[in-house]
Design an enzyme around this catalytic site. Sequence first.
Site, PDB file in Angstrom:
ATOM      1  N   SER A  39      -7.771   1.215   3.781  1.00 45.76           N
ATOM      2  CA  SER A  39      -8.198   0.817   2.575  1.00 45.76           C
ATOM      3  C   SER A  39      -9.443  -0.424   2.642  1.00 45.76           C
ATOM      4  CB  SER A  39      -7.080  -0.112   1.766  1.00 45.76           C
ATOM      5  OG  SER A  39      -7.645  -0.589   0.606  1.00 45.76           O
ATOM      6  N   GLY A  69     -13.987  -0.716  -6.731  1.00 44.77           N
ATOM      7  CA  GLY A  69     -15.232  -0.085  -6.108  1.00 44.77           C
ATOM      8  C   GLY A  69     -15.352   0.567  -4.882  1.00 44.77           C
ATOM      9  N   GLY A  70     -13.879   1.096  -4.497  1.00 45.04           N
ATOM     10  CA  GLY A  70     -13.978   1.732  -3.115  1.00 45.04           C
ATOM     11  C   GLY A  70     -14.844   0.982  -1.926  1.00 45.04           C
ATOM     12  N   ARG A 121       0.927  -1.309  -0.050  1.00 40.99           N
ATOM     13  CA  ARG A 121       0.041   0.036  -0.050  1.00 40.99           C
ATOM     14  C   ARG A 121       0.988   1.278   0.065  1.00 40.99           C
ATOM     15  NH1 ARG A 121      -5.024   1.711  -0.907  1.00 40.99           N
ATOM     16  NH2 ARG A 121      -6.142   2.985   0.963  1.00 40.99           N
ATOM     17  N   ASP A 163      -7.691   8.480   0.783  1.00 45.48           N
ATOM     18  CA  ASP A 163      -8.315   7.392   1.593  1.00 45.48           C
ATOM     19  C   ASP A 163      -8.056   7.627   3.244  1.00 45.48           C
ATOM     20  OD1 ASP A 163      -9.530   5.925  -0.036  1.00 45.48           O
ATOM     21  OD2 ASP A 163      -7.853   4.382  -0.472  1.00 45.48           O
ATOM     22  N   ASN A 206      -6.324   4.521  -6.672  1.00 45.75           N
ATOM     23  CA  ASN A 206      -7.510   5.074  -6.197  1.00 45.75           C
ATOM     24  C   ASN A 206      -8.396   5.446  -7.149  1.00 45.75           C
ATOM     25  OD1 ASN A 206      -9.242   5.848  -3.922  1.00 45.75           O
ATOM     26  ND2 ASN A 206      -8.290   7.859  -3.486  1.00 45.75           N
ATOM     27  N   THR A 252      -9.246   1.203  -9.054  1.00 45.27           N
ATOM     28  CA  THR A 252      -8.799  -0.025  -8.603  1.00 45.27           C
ATOM     29  C   THR A 252      -9.126  -1.054  -9.566  1.00 45.27           C
ATOM     30  OG1 THR A 252      -9.250   0.544  -6.350  1.00 45.27           O
ATOM     31  CG2 THR A 252      -9.019  -1.521  -6.618  1.00 45.27           C
ATOM     32  N   THR A 278      -4.440  -0.686  -7.216  1.00 50.12           N
ATOM     33  CA  THR A 278      -5.101   0.652  -7.320  1.00 50.12           C
ATOM     34  C   THR A 278      -4.101   2.022  -7.500  1.00 50.12           C
ATOM     35  OG1 THR A 278      -7.070   2.028  -6.392  1.00 50.12           O
ATOM     36  CG2 THR A 278      -5.519   1.270  -4.826  1.00 50.12           C
TER      37      THR A 278
HETATM   38  O1  DON Z   1      -8.094   1.333  -1.063  1.00 54.70           O
HETATM   39  C1  DON Z   1      -9.225   1.605  -1.306  1.00 54.70           C
HETATM   40  O2  DON Z   1      -9.989   1.256  -0.657  1.00 54.70           O
HETATM   41  C2  DON Z   1      -9.560   2.686  -2.276  1.00 54.70           C
HETATM   42  N1  DON Z   1      -8.527   3.380  -2.907  1.00 54.70           N
HETATM   43  C3  DON Z   1     -10.024   1.633  -3.583  1.00 54.70           C
HETATM   44  C4  DON Z   1     -10.308   2.582  -4.923  1.00 54.70           C
HETATM   45  C5  DON Z   1     -11.098   1.638  -5.846  1.00 54.70           C
HETATM   46  O3  DON Z   1     -11.535   0.762  -5.459  1.00 54.70           O
HETATM   47  C6  DON Z   1     -11.566   2.380  -7.066  1.00 54.70           C
HETATM   48  N2  DON Z   1     -12.550   1.609  -7.903  1.00 54.70           N
HETATM   49  N3  DON Z   1     -13.252   1.900  -8.593  1.00 54.70           N
END
Ligand code: DON
Length: 564
Positions: free
Chosen positions: A445, A466-467, A101, A416, A394, A374, A392
């Site tokens: 994350s 998908g965050g 990370r 984040d 982000n 991501t 990712t």
């Molecule tokens: O680490 C995380 O949770 C976020 N930075 C992930 C970002 C993400 O999944 C974007 N995608 N759609």
Amino acid sequence: MKNLVRLFLTALVCVQCTPSNKTIPEKSHGLITEKAMVVSARNEASKIGVEIMKQGGNAFDAMIATDLALLVSYPSAGNIGGGGFMVYRQNNGAIGALDYREKAPSAATKNMYLDAQGTVNSDKSQIGALAVGVPGTIAGLFEVYEKFGTLPFEKLIAPAIELAEKGVVVTEKQAQNLNKHTDNFKDANRRTILLDKVWKKGDTIKYPKLTQTLKRIQIHGRDEFYKGETAGYIVDYVQKLGGILSKEDLAAYEVKWRDPITFEYKNHKIISMPPPSSGGICMAQILKSIEPYNIDQYAHNSTPYMQVIVEAERRAYADRSYFLGDPDFVTIPTDSLTSITYLAKRMANFDWKKATQSSELSRGAIPGYESNETTHYSIVDQFGNSVAVTTTLNSSYGSKVYVEKGGFFLNNEMDDFSAKPGTPNVYGLIGAEANAIAPQKRMLSSMSPTIVENNGQLKMVLGSPGGSTIITSVIQNILNVLEYDMTMQEAVSAPRFHHQWLPDSIKVETSFDTLNFPSLKRLGYNIDQSNSPIIGKVDAILVLPDGTLEGGADPRGDDSAVGF
Ligand code: DON
């Protein structure tokens, strides 16, 4: 009921199949192969990973080749300017997790995104040079190589070099995505090659600078990125744009091996990512909370099914926002948060007749606790090793800062962190002290690369972008297979929903059946169908009872399963 679900899905599913000699009646299945498989966001990358395994490489070799191929073919998320997590399971049952990370630069400060009035300036944490965390991907790939690699590294990086040199053919979805970000690219950069034109399907993008960067890494290894010419390009450009990333930050970057979060769900062992991901802990909380409800007695995506899951999600995400952060900086009460007694207490006020209001719910009481775009790919090799990787920048194309001389994007992972307690980030997630910004700290994350075992045998490899919705997308795919007997492809294609405590609404995909909405609304649930055309993009592999592999490539993207 299970058959009804299957018939419905069969109509929906876009099967990414190459011809298979297996006939599974009534089931709509993905690619089935005998030995090895890669499922990733781009066909080019899946093919490259599989080719490495055909040459005798293992899943870890394939990971390195696939990852670098995604950097070239899927630059919105594939990266060397970002970071990621890997969960693995070897054929002897050994498991582990690698954390590569991003970290906050040394000059980062707790209030760096607040203006004079104390308001968060999310432009600064999301777009441009100040949003950039110290990238971890190249360190991660070299660490994996040193521990598990078998083929010469030059061979693993060569296909990505060739792809960057010859160019990548733009897909319809990629063209739309590139054109959508034109203004952001202009805001964040002086120039990028991706600004040259309006992109359309069938165009080819060549990456001459990136080709050179990859060639330098091929020759000089990890240090090229962290201490060499490439490091100089990154730091000079970021600092010219007003960022704080320094040469010392790059030189000091280190990955961490971590113990995965493991827990049992109905005779299956789930293996997922520990902090600084919230994924493993939240998944354990949600699945252990719903386990006593025997969810398969309810129809898939029916009102009672959604109620149980949403209430478990609401409680887990409330805990996430308070307790979780970088374990090197904060003490996380993992055992308490995932204990059955604690989770039963948390679910005790769940009422079938009325939605719990998020405004009336906060974190749980943990005795003795003092303190805080991501892409995912799944690989199984011909030796029985498996890796799940989520990586990712982000947001799509990260900070949109494109290192001109290096030919790649840098992340905006700093968003984040919790820039201010109670103020949501780009995913609407709220954090507290545990996830406050500090020099050299890793931001929390949701990325959840996950492996499922049954009776000591590999069963499933999966994950998603998908965050904040990553965790709930992974959970729904596990339930679709374990509780609703779906094929991997059906599970991946099935419509999804998501709840994260705040905002207090169930986010649903636009394809989600609206049939249950009136009953859910009567019970006090808010439904948000406004801005979620899709939730997650799961790429997964299921080991079938006869030992063959079934791929689930998400039709929401250009994702593709390839194998042999
Ligand atoms: O680490 C995380 O949770 C976020 N930075 C992930 C970002 C993400 O999944 C974007 N995608 N759609």
